[in-house]
Design an enzyme around this catalytic site. Structure first.
Site, PDB file in Angstrom:
ATOM      1  N   ARG A 192       0.814  -1.229   0.000  1.00 61.51           N
ATOM      2  CA  ARG A 192       0.000   0.000   0.000  1.00 61.51           C
ATOM      3  C   ARG A 192       0.842   1.271   0.000  1.00 61.51           C
ATOM      4  O   ARG A 192       0.762   2.106   0.899  1.00 61.51           O
ATOM      5  CB  ARG A 192      -0.974   0.004   1.176  1.00 61.51           C
ATOM      6  CG  ARG A 192      -1.985  -1.107   1.119  1.00 61.51           C
ATOM      7  CD  ARG A 192      -2.902  -1.013  -0.111  1.00 61.51           C
ATOM      8  NE  ARG A 192      -3.667  -2.242  -0.245  1.00 61.51           N
ATOM      9  CZ  ARG A 192      -3.289  -3.265  -1.022  1.00 61.51           C
ATOM     10  NH1 ARG A 192      -2.212  -3.194  -1.770  1.00 61.51           N
ATOM     11  NH2 ARG A 192      -4.024  -4.356  -1.078  1.00 61.51           N
TER      12      ARG A 192
ATOM     13  N   SER B 294     -10.403   0.138   3.671  1.00 58.74           N
ATOM     14  CA  SER B 294      -9.705  -0.387   4.856  1.00 58.74           C
ATOM     15  C   SER B 294      -8.905   0.722   5.518  1.00 58.74           C
ATOM     16  O   SER B 294      -8.101   1.388   4.857  1.00 58.74           O
ATOM     17  CB  SER B 294      -8.753  -1.519   4.456  1.00 58.74           C
ATOM     18  OG  SER B 294      -9.512  -2.612   4.005  1.00 58.74           O
TER      19      SER B 294
ATOM     20  N   GLU C  60      -3.660   2.727   6.674  1.00 61.13           N
ATOM     21  CA  GLU C  60      -3.567   2.712   5.210  1.00 61.13           C
ATOM     22  C   GLU C  60      -4.144   4.039   4.687  1.00 61.13           C
ATOM     23  O   GLU C  60      -3.655   4.622   3.731  1.00 61.13           O
ATOM     24  CB  GLU C  60      -4.390   1.522   4.687  1.00 61.13           C
ATOM     25  CG  GLU C  60      -4.402   1.398   3.193  1.00 61.13           C
ATOM     26  CD  GLU C  60      -5.036   0.081   2.736  1.00 61.13           C
ATOM     27  OE1 GLU C  60      -4.908  -0.941   3.450  1.00 61.13           O
ATOM     28  OE2 GLU C  60      -5.650   0.082   1.663  1.00 61.13           O
TER      29      GLU C  60
HETATM   30  C1  LIG Z   1     -15.220   1.508  -0.561  1.00 61.09           C
HETATM   31  C2  LIG Z   1     -13.717   1.495  -0.734  1.00 61.09           C
HETATM   32  C3  LIG Z   1     -13.081   0.321  -1.042  1.00 61.09           C
HETATM   33  C4  LIG Z   1     -11.692   0.273  -1.220  1.00 61.09           C
HETATM   34  N1  LIG Z   1     -11.081  -0.901  -1.531  1.00 61.09           N
HETATM   35  C5  LIG Z   1      -9.750  -0.936  -1.726  1.00 61.09           C
HETATM   36  C6  LIG Z   1      -9.092  -2.161  -2.074  1.00 61.09           C
HETATM   37  O1  LIG Z   1      -9.721  -3.211  -2.219  1.00 61.09           O
HETATM   38  N2  LIG Z   1      -7.742  -2.138  -2.243  1.00 61.09           N
HETATM   39  C7  LIG Z   1      -7.017  -0.986  -2.098  1.00 61.09           C
HETATM   40  O2  LIG Z   1      -5.784  -1.026  -2.283  1.00 61.09           O
HETATM   41  N3  LIG Z   1      -7.605   0.181  -1.772  1.00 61.09           N
HETATM   42  C8  LIG Z   1      -8.944   0.244  -1.587  1.00 61.09           C
HETATM   43  N4  LIG Z   1      -9.542   1.425  -1.252  1.00 61.09           N
HETATM   44  C9  LIG Z   1      -8.718   2.640  -1.033  1.00 61.09           C
HETATM   45  C10 LIG Z   1      -8.550   3.555  -2.265  1.00 61.09           C
HETATM   46  O3  LIG Z   1      -9.658   3.427  -3.128  1.00 61.09           O
HETATM   47  C11 LIG Z   1      -7.264   3.250  -3.048  1.00 61.09           C
HETATM   48  O4  LIG Z   1      -6.122   3.481  -2.271  1.00 61.09           O
HETATM   49  C12 LIG Z   1      -7.181   4.106  -4.324  1.00 61.09           C
HETATM   50  O5  LIG Z   1      -6.178   3.601  -5.155  1.00 61.09           O
HETATM   51  C13 LIG Z   1      -6.914   5.583  -4.057  1.00 61.09           C
HETATM   52  O6  LIG Z   1      -7.038   6.266  -5.298  1.00 61.09           O
HETATM   53  P1  LIG Z   1      -7.509   7.794  -5.340  1.00 61.09           P
HETATM   54  O7  LIG Z   1      -7.444   8.243  -6.745  1.00 61.09           O
HETATM   55  O8  LIG Z   1      -8.814   7.937  -4.669  1.00 61.09           O
HETATM   56  O9  LIG Z   1      -6.358   8.490  -4.499  1.00 61.09           O
HETATM   57  P2  LIG Z   1      -6.477   9.518  -3.270  1.00 61.09           P
HETATM   58  O10 LIG Z   1      -7.198   8.869  -2.157  1.00 61.09           O
HETATM   59  O11 LIG Z   1      -6.990  10.817  -3.730  1.00 61.09           O
HETATM   60  O12 LIG Z   1      -4.947   9.697  -2.889  1.00 61.09           O
HETATM   61  C14 LIG Z   1      -4.207   8.642  -2.317  1.00 61.09           C
HETATM   62  C15 LIG Z   1      -2.739   9.066  -2.247  1.00 61.09           C
HETATM   63  O13 LIG Z   1      -2.236   9.191  -3.571  1.00 61.09           O
HETATM   64  C16 LIG Z   1      -1.760  10.518  -3.818  1.00 61.09           C
HETATM   65  N5  LIG Z   1      -2.116  10.818  -5.211  1.00 61.09           N
HETATM   66  C17 LIG Z   1      -3.300  10.605  -5.825  1.00 61.09           C
HETATM   67  N6  LIG Z   1      -3.216  10.887  -7.137  1.00 61.09           N
HETATM   68  C18 LIG Z   1      -1.950  11.295  -7.360  1.00 61.09           C
HETATM   69  C19 LIG Z   1      -1.218  11.709  -8.503  1.00 61.09           C
HETATM   70  N7  LIG Z   1      -1.765  11.752  -9.725  1.00 61.09           N
HETATM   71  N8  LIG Z   1       0.072  12.059  -8.348  1.00 61.09           N
HETATM   72  C20 LIG Z   1       0.664  12.016  -7.134  1.00 61.09           C
HETATM   73  N9  LIG Z   1       0.043  11.634  -6.018  1.00 61.09           N
HETATM   74  C21 LIG Z   1      -1.251  11.258  -6.119  1.00 61.09           C
HETATM   75  C22 LIG Z   1      -2.414  11.402  -2.776  1.00 61.09           C
HETATM   76  O14 LIG Z   1      -1.585  12.482  -2.459  1.00 61.09           O
HETATM   77  C23 LIG Z   1      -2.524  10.430  -1.599  1.00 61.09           C
HETATM   78  O15 LIG Z   1      -1.311  10.379  -0.892  1.00 61.09           O
HETATM   79  C24 LIG Z   1     -10.933   1.486  -1.075  1.00 61.09           C
HETATM   80  C25 LIG Z   1     -11.599   2.696  -0.772  1.00 61.09           C
HETATM   81  C26 LIG Z   1     -12.972   2.706  -0.611  1.00 61.09           C
HETATM   82  C27 LIG Z   1     -13.668   4.003  -0.324  1.00 61.09           C
END
Ligand SMILES: Cc1cc2nc3c(=O)[nH]c(=O)nc-3n(C[C@H](O)[C@H](O)[C@H](O)COP(=O)(O)OP(=O)(O)OC[C@H]3O[C@@H](n4cnc5c(N)ncnc54)[C@H](O)[C@@H]3O)c2cc1C
Length: 305
Positions: free
Chosen positions: A179, A228, A298
């Site tokens: 992660r 999570s 996480e």
């Molecule tokens: C219902 C639910 C279920 C989920 N299930 C899973 C799962 O099964 N497995 C899992 O791994 N995760 C899961 N997640 C967590 C999350 O969806 C993942 O970590 C996802 O990949 C985050 O993507 P995001 O675009 O929303 O990033 P954000 O939450 O907006 O950002 C996450 C991190 O990435 C950085 N970031 C984002 N985009 C960029 C970019 N373009 N350049 C530089 N930095 C950046 C941000 O600064 C931050 O540190 C879940 C979340 C929810 C709400």
């Protein structure tokens, strides 16, 4: 303190800018205060200009994607937030570069990427099904499940370094981390290339996608959350540690440990980020005293609480 109007005028040429943007609208937790300024950069070069400008003026810069792994403080985020997620204001592109290789802009939603890949017979994307957010956030988090994770298919990243230069790096095994990829100097991920090796008929892949979606729907709460909350410590499952500490359904204000999945904290309607953070700390204390295990988050906490 920055002069919001002055910074707004300075960065407006680089993209679409919002002043005092409510982070509740840009996170899946639906909590958080306002960001002084939030920009959707219009292209990679303009994103690099924003980084250079922030460096030169010593203005804090924060990057967010789909906001699905974030807890943003109730007092918000000072400085500039770069939003790297597709919505009505900005569209990303996905391309098949050659058979077995695809490119996607970081702002592309994972679900669109999955559909594009599945239509071309690439089943390597099944692990991504049901994970919200965008490609950039997936790369940064090395998002995944027991079926796989981003580093398993990642080939190359285009990014803007912390000093505002546009660069590329090849993905390699040394970046692999649970992660969160080890990416030195990658301030903003702009796009990523992926290599696929598992081919199936598209209808088979879509069948599997529907099964995974149905399974997740049964197991995961549908209320606002960030998935999570805790990483699984070596040899333990966080949900079990939380459950066995008697915390199923435990709440602080509007934040509650989900009844359905005890590694999820949900917003029952009017939670503040402080409620969520207090509940996270309470869970950490109880698990440490019951089992001697430290839970690390996480979910990433940013901004002022
Ligand atoms: C219902 C639910 C279920 C989920 N299930 C899973 C799962 O099964 N497995 C899992 O791994 N995760 C899961 N997640 C967590 C999350 O969806 C993942 O970590 C996802 O990949 C985050 O993507 P995001 O675009 O929303 O990033 P954000 O939450 O907006 O950002 C996450 C991190 O990435 C950085 N970031 C984002 N985009 C960029 C970019 N373009 N350049 C530089 N930095 C950046 C941000 O600064 C931050 O540190 C879940 C979340 C929810 C709400």
């Amino acid at each position: 303190m920055i002069d919001i109007n002055e910074v707004y005028s300075d960065i407006k040429p680089f993209g679409f800018v919002l002043k005092n943007a409510s982070m509740k609208d840009f996170t899946t937790f639906k909590t958080g205060g306002t960001a002084d300024l939030m920009i959707y950069p219009s292209d990679c070069q303009n994103a690099a200009e924003v980084v250079k400008y922030a460096n030169q003026k010593k203005i804090p810069l924060t990057v967010i994607g789909g906001g699905s792994n974030l807890l943003i403080g109730d007092k918000g985020i000072r400085g500039i937030v770069v939003r790297m997620a597709e919505d009505d204001r900005m569209k990303g592109s996905i391309k098949e570069l050659e058979p077995g290789r695809m490119y996607a802009d970081a702002i592309v939603k994972k679900r669109d990427f999955i559909e594009y890949a599945a239509n071309r017979g690439y089943s390597d994307v099944e692990f991504m099904v049901g994970i919200p957010g965008c490609i950039g956030g997936g790369v940064i988090m090395n998002a995944g499940t027991f079926m796989g994770n981003f580093i398993g298919i990642l080939d190359k990243i285009s990014y803007i370094s912390n000093d505002g230069n546009v660069n590329e790096m090849n993905a390699h095994a040394g970046m692999d981390n649970y992660r969160g990829l080890r990416l030195s100097d990658a301030g903003i991920i702009w796009g990523a290339e992926f290599t696929f090796s598992k081919m199936k008929k598209p209808e088979e892949i879509f069948g599997m996608i529907n099964e995974i979606k149905a399974d997740r729907l049964k197991k995961h709460p549908q209320e606002p959350s960030a998935g999570s909350v805790f990483k699984n410590p070596e040899g333990f499952a966080s949900w079990k540690l939380v459950n066995d500490s008697g915390l199923r359904g435990k709440s602080v204000g509007g934040a509650m440990v989900s009844d359905l999945h005890t590694n999820f904290i949900i917003n029952t309607g009017n939670a503040t980020s402080k409620d969520v953070r207090s509940l996270i700390e309470l869970v950490q204390e109880k698990v440490l005293s019951a089992f001697g295990v430290t839970l690390s988050t996480e979910v990433r906490m940013i901004g002022e609480f």
